[in-house]
Design a protein around this motif. Structure first.
Motif, PDB file in Angstrom:
ATOM      1  N   UNK A  38     -19.377  17.313   3.265  1.00  0.00           N
ATOM      2  CA  UNK A  38     -18.902  16.042   2.740  1.00  0.00           C
ATOM      3  C   UNK A  38     -18.435  16.071   1.299  1.00  0.00           C
ATOM      4  N   UNK A  39     -18.456  17.245   0.662  1.00  0.00           N
ATOM      5  CA  UNK A  39     -18.013  17.347  -0.724  1.00  0.00           C
ATOM      6  C   UNK A  39     -16.731  18.162  -0.817  1.00  0.00           C
ATOM      7  N   UNK A  40     -15.898  17.787  -1.780  1.00  0.00           N
ATOM      8  CA  UNK A  40     -14.622  18.455  -1.972  1.00  0.00           C
ATOM      9  C   UNK A  40     -14.718  19.444  -3.130  1.00  0.00           C
ATOM     10  N   UNK A  41     -14.102  20.605  -2.937  1.00  0.00           N
ATOM     11  CA  UNK A  41     -14.018  21.597  -4.003  1.00  0.00           C
ATOM     12  C   UNK A  41     -12.592  22.134  -4.008  1.00  0.00           C
ATOM     13  N   UNK A  42     -11.995  22.215  -5.186  1.00  0.00           N
ATOM     14  CA  UNK A  42     -10.608  22.674  -5.300  1.00  0.00           C
ATOM     15  C   UNK A  42     -10.553  24.128  -5.732  1.00  0.00           C
ATOM     16  N   UNK A  43      -9.608  24.858  -5.129  1.00  0.00           N
ATOM     17  CA  UNK A  43      -9.263  26.209  -5.556  1.00  0.00           C
ATOM     18  C   UNK A  43      -7.858  26.118  -6.122  1.00  0.00           C
ATOM     19  N   UNK A  44      -7.643  26.681  -7.298  1.00  0.00           N
ATOM     20  CA  UNK A  44      -6.348  26.594  -7.968  1.00  0.00           C
ATOM     21  C   UNK A  44      -5.608  27.915  -7.776  1.00  0.00           C
ATOM     22  N   UNK A  45      -4.458  27.847  -7.086  1.00  0.00           N
ATOM     23  CA  UNK A  45      -3.724  29.039  -6.687  1.00  0.00           C
ATOM     24  C   UNK A  45      -2.378  29.104  -7.414  1.00  0.00           C
ATOM     25  N   UNK A  46      -2.147  30.164  -8.207  1.00  0.00           N
ATOM     26  CA  UNK A  46      -0.845  30.321  -8.855  1.00  0.00           C
ATOM     27  C   UNK A  46       0.213  30.794  -7.851  1.00  0.00           C
ATOM     28  N   UNK A  47       1.417  30.224  -7.959  1.00  0.00           N
ATOM     29  CA  UNK A  47       2.512  30.535  -7.037  1.00  0.00           C
ATOM     30  C   UNK A  47       3.776  30.816  -7.848  1.00  0.00           C
ATOM     31  N   UNK A  48       4.565  31.787  -7.382  1.00  0.00           N
ATOM     32  CA  UNK A  48       5.854  32.097  -7.993  1.00  0.00           C
ATOM     33  C   UNK A  48       6.932  32.077  -6.920  1.00  0.00           C
ATOM     34  N   UNK A  49       8.072  31.444  -7.233  1.00  0.00           N
ATOM     35  CA  UNK A  49       9.244  31.424  -6.359  1.00  0.00           C
ATOM     36  C   UNK A  49      10.407  32.062  -7.111  1.00  0.00           C
ATOM     37  N   UNK A  50      11.347  32.604  -6.357  1.00  0.00           N
ATOM     38  CA  UNK A  50      12.483  33.312  -6.955  1.00  0.00           C
ATOM     39  C   UNK A  50      13.813  32.724  -6.484  1.00  0.00           C
ATOM     40  N   UNK A  51      14.847  32.892  -7.290  1.00  0.00           N
ATOM     41  CA  UNK A  51      16.250  32.589  -6.974  1.00  0.00           C
ATOM     42  C   UNK A  51      16.468  31.146  -6.542  1.00  0.00           C
ATOM     43  N   UNK A  52      17.154  30.962  -5.392  1.00  0.00           N
ATOM     44  CA  UNK A  52      17.500  29.617  -4.904  1.00  0.00           C
ATOM     45  C   UNK A  52      16.257  28.791  -4.620  1.00  0.00           C
ATOM     46  N   UNK A  53      15.218  29.443  -4.105  1.00  0.00           N
ATOM     47  CA  UNK A  53      13.976  28.723  -3.818  1.00  0.00           C
ATOM     48  C   UNK A  53      13.350  28.186  -5.113  1.00  0.00           C
ATOM     49  N   UNK A  54      13.450  28.954  -6.194  1.00  0.00           N
ATOM     50  CA  UNK A  54      12.948  28.515  -7.493  1.00  0.00           C
ATOM     51  C   UNK A  54      13.694  27.257  -7.955  1.00  0.00           C
ATOM     52  N   UNK A  55      15.004  27.253  -7.788  1.00  0.00           N
ATOM     53  CA  UNK A  55      15.801  26.087  -8.154  1.00  0.00           C
ATOM     54  C   UNK A  55      15.433  24.882  -7.297  1.00  0.00           C
ATOM     55  N   UNK A  56      15.203  25.111  -5.995  1.00  0.00           N
ATOM     56  CA  UNK A  56      14.843  24.041  -5.060  1.00  0.00           C
ATOM     57  C   UNK A  56      13.533  23.372  -5.468  1.00  0.00           C
ATOM     58  N   UNK A  57      12.478  24.171  -5.689  1.00  0.00           N
ATOM     59  CA  UNK A  57      11.176  23.569  -6.008  1.00  0.00           C
ATOM     60  C   UNK A  57      11.207  22.862  -7.362  1.00  0.00           C
ATOM     61  N   UNK A  58      11.933  23.413  -8.322  1.00  0.00           N
ATOM     62  CA  UNK A  58      11.973  22.762  -9.641  1.00  0.00           C
ATOM     63  C   UNK A  58      12.739  21.446  -9.589  1.00  0.00           C
ATOM     64  N   UNK A  59      13.661  21.318  -8.645  1.00  0.00           N
ATOM     65  CA  UNK A  59      14.463  20.098  -8.523  1.00  0.00           C
ATOM     66  C   UNK A  59      13.737  18.997  -7.747  1.00  0.00           C
ATOM     67  N   UNK A  60      12.992  19.368  -6.679  1.00  0.00           N
ATOM     68  CA  UNK A  60      12.455  18.365  -5.766  1.00  0.00           C
ATOM     69  C   UNK A  60      10.943  18.154  -5.813  1.00  0.00           C
ATOM     70  N   UNK A  61      10.201  18.953  -6.567  1.00  0.00           N
ATOM     71  CA  UNK A  61       8.750  18.798  -6.624  1.00  0.00           C
ATOM     72  C   UNK A  61       8.315  18.511  -8.056  1.00  0.00           C
ATOM     73  N   UNK A  62       7.265  17.703  -8.192  1.00  0.00           N
ATOM     74  CA  UNK A  62       6.714  17.388  -9.505  1.00  0.00           C
ATOM     75  C   UNK A  62       5.193  17.306  -9.416  1.00  0.00           C
ATOM     76  N   UNK A  63       4.547  17.196 -10.548  1.00  0.00           N
ATOM     77  CA  UNK A  63       3.089  17.135 -10.613  1.00  0.00           C
ATOM     78  C   UNK A  63       2.540  16.113  -9.619  1.00  0.00           C
ATOM     79  N   UNK A  64       1.518  16.521  -8.857  1.00  0.00           N
ATOM     80  CA  UNK A  64       0.872  15.638  -7.891  1.00  0.00           C
ATOM     81  C   UNK A  64       1.466  15.694  -6.501  1.00  0.00           C
ATOM     82  N   UNK A  65       2.659  16.260  -6.357  1.00  0.00           N
ATOM     83  CA  UNK A  65       3.321  16.309  -5.051  1.00  0.00           C
ATOM     84  C   UNK A  65       2.552  17.200  -4.085  1.00  0.00           C
ATOM     85  N   UNK A  66       2.538  16.800  -2.826  1.00  0.00           N
ATOM     86  CA  UNK A  66       1.948  17.630  -1.770  1.00  0.00           C
ATOM     87  C   UNK A  66       2.944  18.716  -1.404  1.00  0.00           C
TER      88      UNK A  66
END
Length: 124
Positions: A38-66
């Motif tokens: 019944x308790x929540x624990x967060x794991x913080x995972x660093x992620x790296x994207x490259x090229x077109x995918x990098x441009x996509x995530x930077x354009x359409x995702x922001x802090x808090x987004x799922x």
């Protein structure tokens, strides 16, 4: 096989930069919640994207987004104050939107229903 799948929320806005040869690189951290007793624990995972995918995530995702990430686990080395440190990160091969809203049941065409276990109450 080196395949990692995670789903969570962005902890900050995405950092987009460019390598010396012009390749776009996006870096971000995903908070992945796990539920136990019944308790929540967060794991913080660093992620790296490259090229077109990098441009996509930077354009359409922001802090808090799922976000859902599929990729491979990659070990990275950094030197800080003369000491070498190794850390793991995900190099993304796929990034997807996760629908907002927490509907507990969604009807399906075959008569079955999907039940979300957001609280970790299901025994399986």
């Amino acid at each position: 096989m080196n395949t990692v799948n995670i789903s969570g929320n962005l902890t900050r806005d995405i950092t987009l930069r460019e390598t010396a040869n012009g390749t776009k690189v996006a870096s971000f951290t995903v908070a992945v919640n796990e539920y136990s007793n019944g308790e929540s624990q967060a794991t913080f995972v660093p992620v790296t994207c490259w090229s077109k995918q990098a441009e996509f995530v930077s354009k359409y995702f922001e802090k808090g987004a799922s976000i859902e990430v599929v990729g491979k686990l990659h070990n990275n080395e950094r030197e800080i104050d003369g000491k070498k440190y190794t850390f793991a990160e995900i190099w993304a091969t796929q990034v997807s939107f996760v629908p907002k809203g927490k509907a507990s049941k969604q009807p399906q065409a075959d008569g079955f229903e999907t039940v979300n276990d957001d609280n970790g109450d299901l025994p399986f």
